[in-house]
Write a protein that holds these residues in place. Sequence first.
Motif, PDB file in Angstrom:
ATOM      1  N   ASP A  85     -33.671 -55.028  61.408  1.00  0.00           N
ATOM      2  CA  ASP A  85     -32.649 -55.889  60.825  1.00  0.00           C
ATOM      3  C   ASP A  85     -31.541 -55.073  60.175  1.00  0.00           C
ATOM      4  N   ASN A  86     -31.876 -53.910  59.666  1.00  0.00           N
ATOM      5  CA  ASN A  86     -30.918 -53.001  59.044  1.00  0.00           C
ATOM      6  C   ASN A  86     -31.238 -51.589  59.526  1.00  0.00           C
ATOM      7  N   PRO A  87     -30.963 -51.287  60.813  1.00  0.00           N
ATOM      8  CA  PRO A  87     -31.428 -50.033  61.405  1.00  0.00           C
ATOM      9  C   PRO A  87     -30.608 -48.819  60.987  1.00  0.00           C
ATOM     10  N   VAL A  88     -31.187 -47.665  61.224  1.00  0.00           N
ATOM     11  CA  VAL A  88     -30.470 -46.410  61.012  1.00  0.00           C
ATOM     12  C   VAL A  88     -29.316 -46.332  62.005  1.00  0.00           C
ATOM     13  N   LYS A  89     -29.613 -46.648  63.249  1.00  0.00           N
ATOM     14  CA  LYS A  89     -28.609 -46.666  64.312  1.00  0.00           C
ATOM     15  C   LYS A  89     -28.758 -47.952  65.075  1.00  0.00           C
ATOM     16  N   ALA A  90     -27.684 -48.721  65.129  1.00  0.00           N
ATOM     17  CA  ALA A  90     -27.676 -49.979  65.873  1.00  0.00           C
ATOM     18  C   ALA A  90     -26.842 -49.796  67.135  1.00  0.00           C
ATOM     19  N   PHE A  91     -27.425 -50.146  68.248  1.00  0.00           N
ATOM     20  CA  PHE A  91     -26.715 -50.051  69.521  1.00  0.00           C
ATOM     21  C   PHE A  91     -26.069 -51.395  69.826  1.00  0.00           C
TER      22      PHE A  91
END
Length: 125
Positions: A85-91
């Motif tokens: 839901d709150n990622p380090v890296k969102a693609f």
Amino acid sequence: MSDDKRAEKGADPAADAPARPSRALVTARVRDNIARVVWILCMAFALILAVAAFTYALEANPDNGLVKLARDLADVFDLGFFDLDNPVKAFEGKNAVVKTALFNYGLASVVYLVVGRVLERIIRP
């Protein structure tokens, strides 16, 4: 053999008593067991995260009980830092959810393995 004959031969009566492990040996064994438990737990957490990532990659049925279990456990063990839901890296774009899950859960798995190995080396005598 009687005690008199042992005394004549120079044998020590205490030598027949079972040997007790030293305090240092007991402490070393306890630390070794704790180190193993820490390493096994970290490996298990990394495995759970890897399985959850593969459920996204393989487009597993999200209504399946095992898939739900894997993803729910991954939500617990993702350290809050690698959360989807709150990622380090969102693609973004095509297959964004799969890429995000593989990257973040994979990175969390590696963190667990590295931290687990370091802790194991520190704890083990």
